[in-house]
Design an enzyme around this catalytic site. Structure first.
Site: not given
Ligand code: MOS
Length: 758
Positions: A650, A724
């Protein structure tokens, strides 16, 4: 702006959305809108809020891991200069159990189920035992040192390795079964042409956000405002209101700026006690933790012991995939870190055995830390794939491709979109993988041995149900998004403004985003890499409602008269008929004719039904070059390439920054991060950034990141979340590169020189 029809009501996987593939404001490498506020120092962080008449709190913490407080002498602390209050379990208000995030990801906020100062029980070394409030921070800290506790000490459960035999599977791992079996994997392992069977370890780690945890309670009449550094303000507010049995409007939470969180900025003891102290004294109160206290009671990544065993036939097809292991948990915590999730979705295997077990210890309750479970799980799994490839004598990428599953190996569902093979190829090309020597120790530069390794990255797609966003459109043509969302530095606000500009046919300068305040419509938590997509779904719902409302408002005198919603589209700061330039009216004209200053609607993100239809995950390939010094074992990462398939991207700039940030954090996991935990006392020995090492600029090489940018038909805007995934696989990519450089296989994080030289 016109041309591609825009369909505002989003149904998972069913409704084509013109914005999925349209390039404009969305996708552009826009700089962060909050950047100037931060670089100029004008952003006011939680611990910089300065209410009139504020007092300061500091906590005293236990120095034993397990036992009871027999006596607590607080006289000296009470008499110390400036002290206003010493709160202990003897005079603290009675508090209910905080709602836990793991049990209720929408309304739960805490990771420690035991409320503070409710009894004499000690369950970890560093647990708060008293709060001292004084006129200044220095007075509060000084007086907190005068609190003297006498304990009845019990033998603590502090050594994971000594207690592994007690490990038990939890009831579930975040809703997934703790144990899975397809066929007899152990028997198949023994009968396989090739096999490896290895144990891996990962230590405790600390989030190490640069902004220290803090909160400031401010009074507004009888209302309390909690300024917090938080990634889940809506849930924190609900949990606190319930714990203190407050009227619903007696507390609200604000968190406009967060200086890093990574999973650690949730509801802990300090916010709870700050509320208790401010209420008892009827004064504004600040609780700024010390870096040491951040280390002692705000979670951290837990330690793991994992076994990965792989069997393969002559061609390298997996016959057995075994990933089992144990994580340490606190005595009352209920969240078992999900290290086995990657193995459930990455590879096809004839037989599978997955088992997660937990051992409760006297330790602080762990918290999620960037890709909790996936970061450490991929270290073990992806190291093991590399070991198997070496044993068979096959290229590590070829081995992974050979075991690419046609459908999700554990659910049997079709994938929504999976371009992992493409990312292997593109990453390999970018990195120059073909130059790698399959045989370890062949490349060197003087006394530096050079090695190359790769690993797969993996993170699930998650979307929070019920996220709310208010959309206010003004007669001035400006549009405001309103949601209690969080900007922790990752680009939330910027991306949402880009999306709204594109969706409503406005320039980005005409769009604002009010966030970080629990009085706003209830947004999602910033967690699970899910905040962005959760908000997108709500904005898409709001867009449909706004279109309906504007068409109703336009009436018979408008060029839009009689137009059905399906025939109308947002464009050029107004509404128009699809494919017809003559039928158009600006937002300003519609509102002005109706005599309205503004119009407001509220969008709600539907439950994530897309996850029932498809297996939805993000994937990547991590490539690493290391130099290992043959005299000292020092490892330096000299090049890194990450190639990611996360659906649509995005914002190219904030995405690249997220990917690089995760990789840098992964280099910390690989090479240096380790909370030193002394099992004799259950005490953390390095509770500071002086002794707990994270990468600094000189440790970080040039990091090249590329991505597929192919929209996922089942995700809002085709985006699957990016926060993540990029830390996953890094530990293994580095370990595999060290093996390639030296022939030494290190299965114990962090990959420090002593282990390489041993
Ligand atoms: Mo994250 S470890 O889901 O802030």
């Amino acid at each position: 702006m016109s041309g591609v029809p825009v369909v505002e009501r989003w149904e998972p996987g069913k409704t084509p959305d013109g914005l999925r593939t349209r390039q404009g404001a969305l996708g552009a490498p826009m700089s962060r809108l909050d950047g100037p506020l931060k670089t100029s120092g004008t952003a006011v962080f939680t611990a910089e809020t300065r209410p009139e008449g504020m007092c300061y709190a500091f906590l005293a913490t236990s120095t034993i891991a397990a036992g009871r407080i027999v006596a607590l002498d607080v006289d000296a602390a009470r008499r110390a200069p400036g002290v206003l209050l010493v709160m202990t379990h003897e005079n603290a208000p009675t508090l209910g159990r905080p709602d836990l995030f793991v049990e209720n990801p929408v309304d739960g906020a805490a990771f420690n189920p035991v409320p503070p100062l409710q009894g004499d029980r000690i369950d970890w070394n560093g647990q708060p035992i008293a709060m001292v409030v004084a006129e200044t921070l220095e007075q509060a800290e000084y007086a907190s040192r005068l609190v003297v506790a006498e304990y009845a000490i019990e033998d603590g459960r502090t050594d994971l390795d000594a207690l592994l035999h007690e490990a038990e599977p939890p009831d579930s791992v975040l809703g997934e079964p703790a144990c899975l079996a397809q066929g007899d994997a152990e028997a198949m392992l023994d009968a396989s042409a090739y096999s490896i069977d290895a144990d891996y370890r990962s230590p405790r780690m600390a989030h190490s956000a640069i902004e220290i945890h803090a909160c400031t309670v401010v009074w507004r009449g009888t209302q309390m405002v909690l300024h917090d550094a938080s990634q889940l303000i809506g849930a924190s507010r609900k949990a606190l209101v319930k714990m203190f049995d407050l009227e619903d409007d007696a507390l609200h939470v604000v968190s406009p700026f967060v200086g890093g969180a990574f999973g650690g900025k949730v509801l802990w003891d300090h916010q709870i006690l700050a509320i208790a102290g401010a209420r008892a004294l009827q004064r504004p109160l600040r609780m700024l933790l010390s870096r040491e206290d951040v280390s002692r009671f705000t979670g951290g990544r837990t330690e793991t012991r994992q076994r990965v065993a792989l069997g393969a036939d002559e061609e390298g097809r997996l016959t057995a995939l075994i990933h089992t292991g144990t994580v340490a948990n606190a005595m009352h915590s209920t969240w078992p870190e999900q290290f086995s999730f990657p193995a459930r979705h990455l590879y096809a295997s004839e037989t599978v055995k997955i088992e997660q077990r937990v051992v409760p210890l006297h330790m602080m309750p762990p918290a999620p830390m960037r890709a909790p479970g996936e970061a450490t799980g991929t270290f073990a799994l992806e190291s093991a794939l590399d070991e198997l490839a070496a044993k068979i004598g096959i290229d590590p990428i070829a081995l992974r491709k050979r075991n690419e599953p046609p459908r999700d190996p554990s659910s049997g569902l079709a994938f929504s979109s999976r371009r992992l093979v493409e990312m292997y190829d593109r990453g390999a090309e970018r990195f120059g993988w073909s130059q790698r020597s399959a045989e370890p120790g062949r490349h060197r530069d003087g006394r530096w041995r050079i090695g190359h390794g790769m690993a797969t990255a993996y993170y699930p797609y998650i979307r929070a149900p019920g996220a709310q966003v208010g959309v206010v459109l003004g007669v001035d043509g400006c549009l405001t998004l309103r949601s209690s969302a969080h900007e922790m530095g990752m680009g939330t606000v910027t991306v949402q403004v880009q999306h709204a500009a594109e969706r409503f046919g406005l320039p980005v300068s005409a769009v604002a985003f009010e966030y970080g305040d629990s009085r706003l419509p209830a947004g999602p938590a910033a967690g699970g890499s899910a905040q962005t997509v959760s908000l997108l779904a709500a904005v898409m719902d709001a867009a449909g409602k706004l279109k309906d409302a504007l068409l109703r408002l336009a009436g018979d005198a408008s060029p839009l008269a009689g137009l059905q919603a399906d025939d109308a589209e947002f464009r050029a700061a107004g509404l128009g008929r699809v494919g017809d330039d003559t039928r158009f009216e600006t937002f300003a004209a519609i509102l002005a004719r109706a005599g309205m200053d503004q119009i407001a609607v509220e969008g709600v993100g539907a439950a994530p039904g897309e996850l029932e239809a498809r297996s939805m995950h993000s994937y990547g390939a991590q490539f690493c070059e290391v130099c290992v010094h043959e005299g000292t074992g020092e490892t330096r990462v000299t090049r890194f390439v990450g190639a990611f398939d996360c659906g649509r991207i995005l914002n190219a700039r904030t995405a690249a920054s997220q990917f690089r940030g995760g990789i840098i954090m992964g280099l910390g996991l690989a090479l240096m991060e380790e909370v030193q935990f002394d099992p004799r006392y259950g005490r953390i020995m390095n509770p500071s950034l002086g002794e707990y090492h994270i990468p600094v600029h000189l440790d970080v090489p040039e990091i090249d990141v590329i991505w597929s940018d192919v929209p996922d038909a089942f995700a809002p805007l085709g985006a699957r979340g990016i926060g993540e995934i990029s830390i996953t696989g890094v530990g293994a990519a580095v370990a595999n590169a060290i093996y390639n450089a030296t022939g030494r296989r290190i299965r114990d994080l962090p990959l420090t020189l002593d282990k390489i030289m041993r």
